[in-house]
Design a protein around this motif. Sequence first.
Motif, short mmCIF file in Angstrom:
data_model
loop_
_atom_site.label_atom_id
_atom_site.label_comp_id
_atom_site.label_asym_id
_atom_site.label_seq_id
_atom_site.Cartn_x
_atom_site.Cartn_y
_atom_site.Cartn_z
N GLU A 167 -30.28 53.82 -49.84
CA GLU A 167 -29.55 53.26 -48.68
C GLU A 167 -29.00 54.38 -47.79
O GLU A 167 -28.91 54.24 -46.58
N LEU A 168 -28.64 55.51 -48.42
CA LEU A 168 -28.17 56.66 -47.63
C LEU A 168 -29.29 57.15 -46.71
O LEU A 168 -29.08 57.40 -45.51
N LEU A 169 -30.51 57.26 -47.29
CA LEU A 169 -31.64 57.73 -46.48
C LEU A 169 -31.95 56.72 -45.37
O LEU A 169 -32.31 57.10 -44.24
N SER A 170 -31.77 55.46 -45.70
CA SER A 170 -32.01 54.41 -44.69
C SER A 170 -30.97 54.50 -43.57
O SER A 170 -31.29 54.34 -42.39
N LEU A 171 -29.72 54.80 -43.95
CA LEU A 171 -28.66 54.97 -42.94
C LEU A 171 -29.00 56.14 -42.00
O LEU A 171 -28.74 56.08 -40.79
N CYS A 172 -29.62 57.15 -42.58
CA CYS A 172 -30.02 58.30 -41.77
C CYS A 172 -30.99 57.88 -40.67
O CYS A 172 -30.88 58.29 -39.51
N ARG A 173 -31.96 57.05 -41.07
CA ARG A 173 -32.97 56.61 -40.09
C ARG A 173 -32.32 55.74 -39.01
O ARG A 173 -32.63 55.86 -37.82
N THR A 174 -31.39 54.87 -39.45
CA THR A 174 -30.69 54.00 -38.48
C THR A 174 -29.90 54.86 -37.47
O THR A 174 -29.93 54.61 -36.26
N THR A 175 -29.23 55.86 -38.00
CA THR A 175 -28.40 56.73 -37.14
C THR A 175 -29.28 57.50 -36.17
O THR A 175 -28.96 57.64 -34.99
N ARG A 176 -30.40 57.97 -36.68
CA ARG A 176 -31.31 58.75 -35.83
C ARG A 176 -31.84 57.89 -34.68
O ARG A 176 -31.97 58.36 -33.55
N LYS A 177 -32.15 56.61 -35.00
CA LYS A 177 -32.64 55.69 -33.95
C LYS A 177 -31.61 55.54 -32.85
O LYS A 177 -31.95 55.34 -31.68
N ALA A 178 -30.34 55.62 -33.24
CA ALA A 178 -29.26 55.47 -32.24
C ALA A 178 -29.00 56.78 -31.49
O ALA A 178 -28.07 56.86 -30.68
N GLY A 179 -29.82 57.79 -31.77
CA GLY A 179 -29.69 59.05 -31.04
C GLY A 179 -28.64 60.00 -31.60
O GLY A 179 -28.22 60.95 -30.92
N ASP A 181 -27.06 62.18 -35.31
CA ASP A 181 -27.43 62.69 -36.64
C ASP A 181 -26.49 62.10 -37.67
O ASP A 181 -25.29 61.97 -37.41
N ALA A 182 -27.06 61.76 -38.83
CA ALA A 182 -26.21 61.16 -39.86
C ALA A 182 -25.34 62.21 -40.55
O ALA A 182 -24.17 61.98 -40.82
N LEU A 183 -25.95 63.36 -40.84
CA LEU A 183 -25.22 64.36 -41.63
C LEU A 183 -25.34 65.74 -41.01
O LEU A 183 -26.26 66.00 -40.24
N VAL A 184 -24.41 66.59 -41.41
CA VAL A 184 -24.46 67.97 -40.92
C VAL A 184 -24.13 68.89 -42.09
O VAL A 184 -23.51 68.47 -43.08
N ILE A 185 -24.59 70.12 -41.97
CA ILE A 185 -24.27 71.13 -43.00
C ILE A 185 -23.85 72.41 -42.29
O ILE A 185 -24.01 72.56 -41.09
N GLU A 186 -23.31 73.34 -43.08
CA GLU A 186 -23.05 74.68 -42.58
C GLU A 186 -24.09 75.57 -43.26
O GLU A 186 -24.08 75.69 -44.48
N GLY A 187 -24.98 76.16 -42.46
CA GLY A 187 -26.08 76.94 -43.04
C GLY A 187 -25.63 78.08 -43.93
O GLY A 187 -26.35 78.50 -44.83
N ASN A 188 -24.42 78.60 -43.67
CA ASN A 188 -23.97 79.78 -44.42
C ASN A 188 -22.98 79.46 -45.53
O ASN A 188 -22.41 80.38 -46.11
#
Lengths: 424, 281
Positions: A167-179, A181-188
């Motif tokens: 469901e988390l991955l599905s939420l990601c797709r839903t969020t992306r469709k709305a333009g 991003d579902a999640l963010v990270i700090e690369g460092n």
Amino acid sequence: MPQKSSRSRLAALAVCAGAVVGANQVHASELVFWSVWNEPEPQAVALRKIMSAYSQKHPETSFKVVWNGRQNQTKLRGALQAGIPVDLMDADADQLAGGLQMDGLGYDLTGELTGETKSAFLPGVLDLYAVKGHYIQFPYIYNTVNFWYNKDLLKKVGGSVPATFDELLSLCRTTRKAGKDALVIEGNVGFYNVLYFSNYLERLKGSGAVVKAFEDKSGAGWSDPAVLAAAKASRAVWDAGCIAADAPGFQYPAGQQTIAQGDTLGELVASWLPTELSESTGKDFSWGAFNFPAVADGKGKATDLEVGLLSFMVLKNSAHPKEAASFLNDVIGEDSQKILVAEGGVGVPRRGVAWPAALADGQTAAANATALSPFGGGLTTAYPEFTSNVLHPEFNKMFLGKTTPEEFVSTLVAKTKEYWDSHK
Amino acid sequence: MRSSQIVSFLKRSASYLVVGFWSIFSVFFVLWIILASLKKTRDLFGSPWSLPDNPVFGNYVKTWISNRFGDYFLNSFIVVNVSVVSILLVSVPAAYVLSRGNFRGQRALSNFIASGMGVPFPLLFVPLFVIMATLRLIDTLTGLTIVYVALSIPFTIYVLEGFFSSLPSELESAAIMDGCTDFEVFRWVMLPLAAPGIATVAILNFIGLWNEYQLSLVLINSPEKRTLSLGIYSLITSMQYSGGDWAGLFAGVTIVMVPTIALFIALSEKMISGITMGGVK
């Protein structure tokens, strides 16, 4: 005669007064406290109030505080070597457990904590860093590891809180469709990113799975298929488009700021995020949090929780250990904990004390926790050297797409064996 | 135009291009930091390249007062100025004697002092800490100043030796023939001639010590004795767990930069002439 009588009465009074004073005579003690906070920080403001209130109730005890900031433990080591007397200190619980506590420099609080104190803690908190039933550190600030997100944005993109990893991955797709991003990270920030791996592995194998995998001295603990599954699941959040493609380039705090800007829904991190972002979000930002979701066929529960605590420790060579312990019994008291919430804006480990509104979901997670493990699964606490030299950098490489999950696992196997061979 | 002139023109153009690009790069980031210090944290991340709509001078007030940068500035100012003066008081005569004197073991002594430059500071942390603790100078600005002076002397003597060596010996001989003592030759003839070199090492030491972080982290514990670099570090680390006041951090960085930039502007010509002079032996 009346004069003589009044003299004897005065004498009797003086003797009685002397006896009373003698019975109540206590030695004034000044507790030297070295703190992880800087003087202007809200947590320091809260602690000052708590100490002041304690000194009013116990006039024989005063405090001398050194607001060292985050280098507290490092500075304290130097001070101890130089023979500078310190009674009490505080630090990040993980760092303390892998530092001064592991070196045996903490005073055993077990006999000093009252029954009321022990029962005041939320489930599992006091025991998390206990060593064979002995309490060395004393948690007083409670951070929970969850997905922290913008409730308004979740509503806007038409999503709902996920109960399972799918469901988390599905939420990601839903969020992306709305333009968005579902999640963010700090690369460092490897120790944030590894939370995807540790949480997934603990959902699959149960709380404590990360440490257990490492403690197989042949390295074979990492060969369990669950480890590869956890590594693959960490990559799956990228494949599902959960995280923006340019996120590997984010250097702390660039990633989390995208939440405040309304570009990203949330981040897997601890409950300090709302406070860290408060300058950017303002007070009306609608924060929510949900636990790392359940995974298919997992032994771990979705209510198992990773936490990041802050703890006090009384130093073993303290001149006033009992007075310091008495103060700690007061710190977990309702009044002190309420001051921490109101002035410090933090979550607290005492049952029944409401956390700040922005952290309400964190409090619910803490109250319902079925098992606790330290931040990142506990490997930092137990084996800090391996964690910082191998697990975090190797995971980050894999997570950011520079190596494959299979390569990550085989590196863990080899390096773990190497570690144990050199630590026989 | 002859081919050698074309080659020379191209070489010069390339040099100007590199130096020009580097200058623009440096100035751009200094300006960016100053502009960032006048924004709200939200705007700093939301529109990092824009000019501040309503400059927030309160960031400076907050950093100077609440984050105690006023105290840290004063600590740095005292420690660095006393250190630089002390370094010069010790190093200038020492460098003069080592470069112009004629005695046994002169070269060996000179090399021994210069070898001090090769010792990495982190190797000294433990012995320094123990020595300063024994002398009860740990966590004192006096102790920090003594360490700064001691560790800066090798570099300063090494550089000043070069300056003194470049001065013409005829002037010394003339002064001696006029009846000057050795000290008078040093004080009234060589010292004024070495002024650009002394200004150069003073500036280099000032900048180095103003930005010094590691030694002060090891030797200073009390927050009220922090230097500016420790203040900046505590501000950075307090971003975790507390409300991240990044704009305030840039205000702090600007406060740290101001004295060194001002010093460069005021004394850059002297410094350049000193460096070129010392380079010619």
